[in-house]
Design a protein around this motif. Structure first.
Motif, short mmCIF file in Angstrom:
data_model
loop_
_atom_site.label_atom_id
_atom_site.label_comp_id
_atom_site.label_asym_id
_atom_site.label_seq_id
_atom_site.Cartn_x
_atom_site.Cartn_y
_atom_site.Cartn_z
N THR A 1 0.83 -1.21 0.00
CA THR A 1 0.00 0.00 0.00
C THR A 1 0.86 1.26 0.00
N ALA A 2 2.11 1.16 0.44
CA ALA A 2 3.02 2.31 0.42
C ALA A 2 3.68 2.48 -0.95
N GLY A 3 3.40 1.57 -1.88
CA GLY A 3 3.94 1.71 -3.23
C GLY A 3 5.28 1.05 -3.46
N GLU A 4 5.69 0.15 -2.57
CA GLU A 4 6.95 -0.56 -2.78
C GLU A 4 6.68 -1.84 -3.56
N VAL A 5 7.36 -1.99 -4.71
CA VAL A 5 7.20 -3.16 -5.56
C VAL A 5 8.31 -4.16 -5.24
N ALA A 6 7.92 -5.38 -4.87
CA ALA A 6 8.88 -6.45 -4.64
C ALA A 6 8.75 -7.47 -5.76
N VAL A 7 9.88 -7.88 -6.33
CA VAL A 7 9.90 -8.82 -7.45
C VAL A 7 10.67 -10.07 -7.04
N MET A 8 10.02 -11.23 -7.16
CA MET A 8 10.63 -12.49 -6.77
C MET A 8 10.56 -13.48 -7.92
N CYS A 9 11.40 -14.49 -7.87
CA CYS A 9 11.28 -15.61 -8.79
C CYS A 9 10.08 -16.46 -8.39
N ALA A 10 9.27 -16.83 -9.36
CA ALA A 10 8.18 -17.77 -9.11
C ALA A 10 8.76 -19.17 -9.19
N ALA A 11 9.37 -19.60 -8.09
CA ALA A 11 10.08 -20.87 -8.04
C ALA A 11 9.99 -21.45 -6.64
N GLU A 12 10.37 -22.72 -6.51
CA GLU A 12 10.28 -23.39 -5.21
C GLU A 12 11.31 -22.90 -4.22
N THR A 13 12.33 -22.20 -4.70
CA THR A 13 13.33 -21.60 -3.82
C THR A 13 13.17 -20.09 -3.84
N PHE A 14 13.15 -19.47 -2.68
CA PHE A 14 12.94 -18.03 -2.60
C PHE A 14 14.13 -17.26 -3.15
N GLU A 15 13.85 -16.29 -4.04
CA GLU A 15 14.88 -15.39 -4.53
C GLU A 15 14.25 -14.03 -4.79
N LEU A 16 14.69 -13.04 -4.04
CA LEU A 16 14.22 -11.67 -4.24
C LEU A 16 15.09 -11.02 -5.30
N LEU A 17 14.46 -10.62 -6.41
CA LEU A 17 15.21 -10.05 -7.53
C LEU A 17 15.43 -8.56 -7.40
N GLY A 18 14.55 -7.89 -6.66
CA GLY A 18 14.74 -6.46 -6.49
C GLY A 18 13.49 -5.79 -5.97
N LYS A 19 13.65 -4.50 -5.65
CA LYS A 19 12.54 -3.69 -5.18
C LYS A 19 12.58 -2.33 -5.85
N SER A 20 11.39 -1.74 -6.05
CA SER A 20 11.27 -0.39 -6.59
C SER A 20 10.25 0.37 -5.75
N ASP A 21 10.46 1.66 -5.57
CA ASP A 21 9.55 2.47 -4.77
C ASP A 21 8.83 3.46 -5.67
N LEU A 22 7.50 3.38 -5.69
CA LEU A 22 6.69 4.28 -6.52
C LEU A 22 6.40 5.60 -5.82
N ASP A 23 6.67 5.68 -4.52
CA ASP A 23 6.47 6.91 -3.74
C ASP A 23 5.01 7.36 -3.72
N GLU A 24 4.07 6.46 -3.94
CA GLU A 24 2.64 6.77 -3.84
C GLU A 24 1.91 5.55 -3.32
N ASP A 25 0.75 5.77 -2.71
CA ASP A 25 -0.06 4.67 -2.20
C ASP A 25 -0.63 3.86 -3.35
N VAL A 26 -0.76 2.54 -3.14
CA VAL A 26 -1.30 1.64 -4.16
C VAL A 26 -2.24 0.64 -3.48
N GLN A 27 -3.45 0.50 -4.04
CA GLN A 27 -4.36 -0.55 -3.56
C GLN A 27 -4.96 -1.34 -4.72
#
Length: 350
Positions: free
Chosen positions: A306-332
């Motif tokens: 809701t704070a506008g932070e985008v988290a990108v992960m691999c859709a896989a059986e092992t967790f891997e966070l690929l990165g984050k981006s901040d939109l600086d605006e609320d998102v619902q």
């Protein structure tokens, strides 16, 4: 920048983006059409109505429009009326239908879907609950199925279940009926699993790996996900496959990919769950409070807080966070994907 705010998601057809907005103080709803090339406004139409009681986290523009090659369809409501309206891609009104009153202290939230020339609208509310299929071209009622009213209005958008060798079914989530299947041609109930939920259902059903899942919950907690093995038209009844209670989502709808469901909880905890067994492969906190539904693109799982932070992960059986981006605006809202681009609607911008 968009005038006003809203929680509805953008929808895209070709080079046109359609999105609804509302004025925080004066209410009403506007349907806007923007260019997908540069974001410029192509046209806008507005509906005026006075503010009324709703949930403090809801919006007067929460229902997402739907679109086909000929028209764009939107819904809006007040306690006195629940209205569906169709416009051409150029903004000319084609038809409008008043479907009756809408009784809910939380306001409107579910969205319609298009299937085989029908606009199918969920209307599980406190009193005159029903599901209706309208002719998408004319707005004429094709069928209307009554539903039990409930103090726990449902905000779940239906989906299509098309198993091999069978006619497709409409899948709905609600407190009164749990997870249920209806015939899209007639509105007749095919099967229902009413033990799926014990609270309100806000997220939409998701199908994959031989099961259908839906979530239930409340602002006070007690959220869980139910997975059922569906019934069929030959009389087979649905049965519970598994339940997930730890870090289960209430509002965001999960996604399915390659034998697994990927979920984000309202508290920002992402999970990978094996569809056939309910086994949790991983569960990690990736952000803060999240109401918008995640999307999956090219093997990547995108969640926006809701704070506008985008988290990108691999859709896989092992967790891997690929990165984050901040939109600086609320998102619902949930993003729309088209033409290699992701269109994100924050509360105040595209």
């Amino acid at each position: 920048k968009l005038p006003g705010t809203g929680h509805s998601s953008p929808v895209v057809w070709g080079n046109r983006i359609f999105v609804t907005t509302t004025d925080v103080k004066d209410a009403g709803t506007s349907l806007r059409c923007h260019s997908a090339k540069d974001g410029s406004l192509l046209w806008s139409v507005s509906v005026d109505f006075a503010p009324f009681r709703k949930h403090k986290l809801n919006s007067f523009a929460s229902s997402t429009p739907c679109v086909d090659k000929d028209r764009v369809y939107m819904t809006w409501s007040t306690p006195e009326q629940y209205v569906a309206v169709a416009y051409t891609h150029g903004g000319k009104k084609v038809w409008e239908r008043n479907l009756g009153t809408f009784a809910s202290s939380h306001g409107l939230g579910a969205s319609g879907i298009l299937f085989e020339g029908k606009l199918i609208l969920p209307n599980d509310q406190n009193e005159d609950s029903h599901i209706v299929a309208l002719n998408a071209a004319t707005g004429k009622t094709l069928w209307r199925t009554a539903r039990k009213g409930s103090a726990k209005t449902a905000y779940s958008t239906p989906c299509i279940y098309a198993p091999k060798g069978e006619r497709p079914s409409l899948i709905f989530n609600s407190f009164s009926y749990g997870i249920s299947a209806l015939d899209p041609d007639t509105g007749k109930m095919i099967w229902t699993f009413d033990k799926a939920f014990d609270k309100r259902s806000c997220s939409s059903p998701v199908i994959g790996g031989g099961v259908i899942i839906g979530s239930t919950g409340s602002g006070g907690g007690g959220n869980f996900v139910s997975a059922i093995r569906p019934g069929n038209r030959a009389g087979k009844q649905p049965e519970l496959a598994w339940r997930l209670r730890q870090s289960a989502p209430y509002v965001p709808t999960p996604v399915y990919h390659d034998g697994h469901f990927y979920l984000i909880s309202d508290a920002g905890i992402a999970s990978c769950v094996e569809a056939k067994s309910g086994l949790v492969k991983w569960q990690e906190r990736v952000g803060g409070r999240t109401f918008g539904s995640p999307v999956l693109v090219d093997g990547k799982f995108y969640c926006i807080s809701t704070a506008g932070e985008v988290a990108v992960m691999c859709a896989a059986e092992t967790f891997e966070l690929l990165g984050k981006s901040d939109l600086d605006e609320d998102v619902q809202s949930a993003p729309a994907i088209s033409g290699g681009a992701m269109f994100i609607r924050t509360t105040e911008s595209l």
